[in-house]
Design a protein around this motif. Structure first.
Motif, PDB file in Angstrom:
ATOM      1  N   LEU A   1      -1.814  -1.983  -7.637  1.00 40.96           N
ATOM      2  CA  LEU A   1      -1.201  -2.248  -6.344  1.00 40.96           C
ATOM      3  C   LEU A   1      -2.241  -2.264  -5.236  1.00 40.96           C
ATOM      4  CD1 LEU A   1       2.050  -0.210  -6.902  1.00 40.96           C
ATOM      5  CD2 LEU A   1       1.950  -2.662  -6.385  1.00 40.96           C
ATOM      6  N   TYR A   2      -3.227  -1.365  -5.340  1.00 37.22           N
ATOM      7  CA  TYR A   2      -4.307  -1.421  -4.355  1.00 37.22           C
ATOM      8  C   TYR A   2      -5.032  -2.761  -4.475  1.00 37.22           C
ATOM      9  CZ  TYR A   2      -3.830   3.502  -2.969  1.00 37.22           C
ATOM     10  OH  TYR A   2      -3.368   4.687  -2.471  1.00 37.22           O
ATOM     11  N   SER A   3      -5.209  -3.234  -5.711  1.00 41.46           N
ATOM     12  CA  SER A   3      -5.858  -4.535  -5.886  1.00 41.46           C
ATOM     13  C   SER A   3      -5.025  -5.633  -5.243  1.00 41.46           C
ATOM     14  CB  SER A   3      -6.023  -4.875  -7.371  1.00 41.46           C
ATOM     15  OG  SER A   3      -6.833  -3.924  -7.982  1.00 41.46           O
TER      16      SER A   3
ATOM     17  N   SER B   1       0.841  -1.204   0.000  1.00 42.48           N
ATOM     18  CA  SER B   1       0.000   0.000   0.000  1.00 42.48           C
ATOM     19  C   SER B   1       0.877   1.255   0.000  1.00 42.48           C
ATOM     20  CB  SER B   1      -0.990  -0.001   1.168  1.00 42.48           C
ATOM     21  OG  SER B   1      -0.299   0.028   2.396  1.00 42.48           O
ATOM     22  N   GLN B   2       2.018   1.202   0.670  1.00 41.30           N
ATOM     23  CA  GLN B   2       2.943   2.338   0.586  1.00 41.30           C
ATOM     24  C   GLN B   2       3.373   2.561  -0.853  1.00 41.30           C
ATOM     25  OE1 GLN B   2       6.423   2.263   3.056  1.00 41.30           O
ATOM     26  NE2 GLN B   2       5.236   2.224   4.949  1.00 41.30           N
ATOM     27  N   HIS B   3       3.612   1.470  -1.519  1.00 39.98           N
ATOM     28  CA  HIS B   3       4.012   1.559  -2.909  1.00 39.98           C
ATOM     29  C   HIS B   3       2.879   2.172  -3.751  1.00 39.98           C
ATOM     30  CE1 HIS B   3       6.213  -0.657  -6.393  1.00 39.98           C
ATOM     31  NE2 HIS B   3       5.806   0.530  -6.745  1.00 39.98           N
TER      32      HIS B   3
ATOM     33  N   GLU C   1     -10.607   1.523   0.493  1.00 42.69           N
ATOM     34  CA  GLU C   1     -11.024   2.726   1.233  1.00 42.69           C
ATOM     35  C   GLU C   1     -10.223   2.873   2.523  1.00 42.69           C
ATOM     36  OE1 GLU C   1     -14.299   0.339   0.894  1.00 42.69           O
ATOM     37  OE2 GLU C   1     -13.093   0.598  -0.912  1.00 42.69           O
ATOM     38  N   VAL C   2      -9.944   1.723   3.155  1.00 45.96           N
ATOM     39  CA  VAL C   2      -9.187   1.777   4.403  1.00 45.96           C
ATOM     40  C   VAL C   2      -7.762   2.248   4.125  1.00 45.96           C
ATOM     41  CG1 VAL C   2      -8.279   0.411   6.314  1.00 45.96           C
ATOM     42  CG2 VAL C   2     -10.600  -0.002   5.454  1.00 45.96           C
TER      43      VAL C   2
END
Lengths: 310, 245, 310, 245
Positions: free
Chosen positions: A79-81, A36-38, A91-92
């Motif tokens: 990446l979110y996926s 998630s940072q990425h 969303e979180v």
């Protein structure tokens, strides 16, 4: 603990962990944070480049730049996926970004002050990102590794485009040359710091290496990268702002000047020139878009209901 | 011919300026998917602009960049509609709806142009514009039928943009010169009105009654917005005359 | 009907009607409409000039332009106050403007396309306004007449500044000269139309003359004005876009070309290039400022309450 | 001296850029009285900028317009704070509060400058800045104590601007050179913090805890906003080099 045994076996044989496989909580958490940072970095990273789209000095460069920034939004989406397959919804993750709880690559807290920065960001920042990411294509977590394969391909393309921008400037007018050198001067150190703190000061690295998320140490990647750009900068006919840079024949590795880790820590902590601006822009976009997202959701719900009734 | 070149400038300028406006959204869209979508449309339009301006430039020994970066405001030929500010997302969508229905009809017509280059560029653009149109229609439905707030905003967006619609369909003497190389704007009007009325009806919205504004973009008299757009768009190129990038 | 007799007597002897005096409803209504339209014109008239403040080509001109636009806001404020003495509060007048019910001078529905327009607006638009307004300094309604005295003084100053802008351009580079001539070409006709429709087509004028609100007919003022600018344009070394313009010795008046009254009516009716934009900008400012005005009102109320308690 | 000229450029640039920002409000303010008030402040600041830049220009044979219109971005010396966008009215007021308390202290100090011209300009500016300060304080109270909405917006405004406050108080080697001709920025810090804390307390607001941003405006590294400001501000003057207006 059949799960743990199987997990360890998969890691040992360099196989991939998939979303449905059992995995240790710490592995899940580490990966969620890293992926998630990425993703956040891709999203925030759009801003310094978006800053030059409307002022791009030729239509061809403008088209290339729009396409690049779009790719970054695309990377953010993959990446979110990938992160979502680990159980945390987008969303979180987004909330963590907006609240300042989650980090993103600190490099984007520096401003893009000139057109040459589009070159320096492509060449140095994307270059460092690739050096970091190529080994991640073999990361033990399947969806992450696969996302990285696609992303690395596009990033290499971006890096070449960045280099081309600088090359054109370096062969241009005196003002263009100065612009290019100035951009390199500003981005050199921050780019080297993208590999993270020196190995002695990087507490999480060991575990990540064991889990085969990470494959090389920060310093190892950094010296390899600096060697690469030391060669490339000659093609540009420009210089790196590092009088100490040399190849140490004995140690077989590149040596560079000491980096200002105090500044690095300050920027990560929130004191960069643009931290406040980047986050505020993201928050603003999110808030201004709330009514749009609500409308889309309401419309989808109505349509679903209609489909059910029919 | 000179007439075709002048015509291509009109087509190119509309797409160039609208692309500029859409690219202002990048990194500011209501969701990431829209950063991608609006960026895509901006990129397509920029592509069309480059084709048309490059072609136009041949008549005068100019490049696409000469035309984009080194013309003065009064030499631009864009419509006032594409110069209008982005406003909120609904204003941008309303503008996209109006323009993409228009360009969809226009390029369909131009695919049959007796000028082979115009026909070829239009044929390619036509496919992309069909996607833009679909994107705008889908969002018009979502916003029109979504929430009360979104419907209110969409109505307002349509109202404030409607005055600039009239200019889309104004014929010029140039169109007489062009003959079958061009498409007469007035010839698109009926179909455009029919199509947009159908979309608005499906979206629970009404065709606005706002009065038409007297616009002379095609003669080089622009909205007060264009000067700002060009100041930004041209600033860097003009600081380095003769430079390549 | 002692009131009416006194009113008529005051009018007859060229005295002033004051807010507390009795006056016919029609007089009150006509004046309210005229004064508030005038106020609205000052407010909307800020927009074309505000459009060039941030781009003014010298700091001195920028300062003069800011001061001018500010004066216009000031004029708007006096005039709303004068209108309020007739019994209609400013919020109501403002509402009439925002809803499109009230008119304002149609000239501001033309765009300010170049810096030279700052000159043409000053010289021609303010010039026509002054020609209209000087007689209004003697208007029978006291607060209006007095407001006009102050306004006319400032407007004359603005007109001279506008003329100076054009003079500087006319003595400048070829591009500057062209810019000045182009601005005059665009503003000449609309400026002449500021005096209103030809006398034969101006139904309200007669009553206003009788009430000594108006002192000269539209055509009379127009030909006087055109004569003035015909002389002044020679000083500029530029031309008015009117090949028919001449002084008719026999009739003792200036004759100009036929004006495009269809366009005039269309622009008044709402079809000008900027009608929609001007009103939308005003509405936006009003809506965006709502929370500020509410806060100020709430604060004032709290303060008043505190003062009472103490 | 060169040092005094370089110092005057800093003073002039801050006022010039802030004046530009405020002038963007004209015809868009929440009420007519504020169109007048913000215009007034913009005009005062422009006056200060002209005095400082004219004075600075003497050292290099340049006019105020040479310095305002023909310097490049990296030659400007403005603070990041004054470059920040207007945002909503509360953001503008928060910025004004910060800057006018600062300038009030600064010009009070400079009135005693050993450089007579700096002292004279500052003495005049000081009176006007006291009014700006008062205007900002009054609005801070109204917004802080007005409605929940206005207090929320004001808190947010203070938070997003706070990172740029730190730069106001950074000393440079230049200040050593200046001696008693200038005022050391760090010397103003304590009084500034005391004053703003008092105003915020009265307004029911808190001193934000946002972290300081590393800003280098005094070395010519600006916020990403300045390029846009200059593109607009300089566009016309640069199109006509050598022209007079």
């Amino acid at each position: 603990q059949a799960g743990l045994e199987r997990f360890n076996a998969l890691i040992a044989e360099d196989s991939r962990i998939e979303p449905r496989d059992w995995m240790p909580e710490a592995y899940r958490k580490t990966l969620t944070r890293q992926i998630s940072q990425h993703a956040h970095s891709e999203i925030i990273g759009m801003q310094p480049e978006a800053n030059w789209i409307t002022r791009a000095p030729s239509l061809k460069r403008k088209a290339i730049l729009i396409a690049k920034v779009q790719d970054e939004a695309g990377h953010g989406l993959y990446l979110y996926s990938a992160a979502e397959t680990l159980g945390t919804p987008r969303e979180v993750l987004n909330e963590q970004l907006l609240s300042g709880k989650a980090k993103y690559s600190s490099i984007f807290n520096y401003p893009a002050l000139s057109w040459a920065d589009m070159g320096a960001i492509g060449w140095l920042v994307d270059g460092a990102a690739i050096a970091n990411q190529v080994p991640l294509c073999r990361a033990s977590y399947g969806p992450y590794g696969r996302a990285m394969v696609r992303i690395c391909k596009e990033e290499s393309f971006h890096q070449r485009q960045g280099f081309e921008i600088l090359l054109e400037l370096a062969h241009g007018t005196e003002a263009q040359k100065r612009m290019a050198q100035d951009a390199i001067n500003r981005f050199y150190e921050p780019a080297l710091m993208m590999f993270g703190p020196p190995d002695g000061d990087s507490p999480n690295s060991q575990q990540s290496m064991e889990w085969k998320i990470k494959r090389f140490s920060n310093d190892e990647l950094r010296q390899r990268f600096v060697g690469m750009i030391a060669e490339q900068v000659k093609v540009l006919g420009l210089t790196l702002p590092d009088p100490e840079l040399r190849f140490d024949e004995e140690a077989g590795r590149w040596v560079h000047k000491d980096l200002d880790w105090d500044e690095f820590k300050a920027v990560i902590a929130g004191n960069g020139p643009c931290n406040a601006q980047r986050l505020e822009r993201r928050r603003e976009a999110h808030e201004n878009g709330a009514w749009v997202r609500e409308a889309a959701a309401a419309y989808a719900a109505k349509k679903a209901q209609k489909a059910q009734v029919a | 011919s000179q007439a075709v070149a002048r015509y291509a400038v009109r087509l190119g300028d509309d797409s160039l300026i609208l692309s500029h406006r859409l690219s202002e959204w990048v990194s500011r869209a209501p969701e990431l998917e829209e950063d991608v979508a609006l960026g895509n449309i901006a990129l397509d339009l920029l592509g069309h602009a480059r084709s048309f301006l490059s072609y136009a430039g041949l008549a005068w020994g100019k490049t696409e960049d000469d035309l984009a970066y080194f013309r003065e405001e009064e030499e631009f030929r864009s419509l006032h509609l594409v110069e209008q500010p982005n406003g909120h997302f609904g204003v941008t969508i309303a503008r996209q709806l109006m323009v993409s229905i228009y360009q969809d009809l226009l390029y369909a017509g131009l695919t049959g142009s007796t000028d082979n280059t115009l026909a070829a560029i239009s044929a390619k653009a036509s496919k992309e514009v069909a996607y833009h149109r679909d994107h705008a229609v889908q969002w018009t439905l979502r916003l029109g039928l979504g929430t009360e707030e979104s419907a209110r905003r969409m109505r307002h967006a349509l109202e404030i943009l409607w005055p600039y619609v009239n200019e889309l369909f104004l014929d010029e003497p140039l169109h007489d010169e062009l003959g079958d190389a061009g498409v007469r704007p007035s010839a698109l009007k009926a179909a455009w009105e029919r199509e947009i009325a159908a979309v608005l009806e499906e979206a629970g919205l009404e065709v606005p009654q706002t009065r038409a504004a007297l616009c002379k973009g095609r003669q080089g008299e622009h909205s007060e917005h264009l000067g700002y757009i060009l100041a930004e768009m041209q600033v860097l190129a003009r600081k380095h005359p003769g430079a390549t990038w």
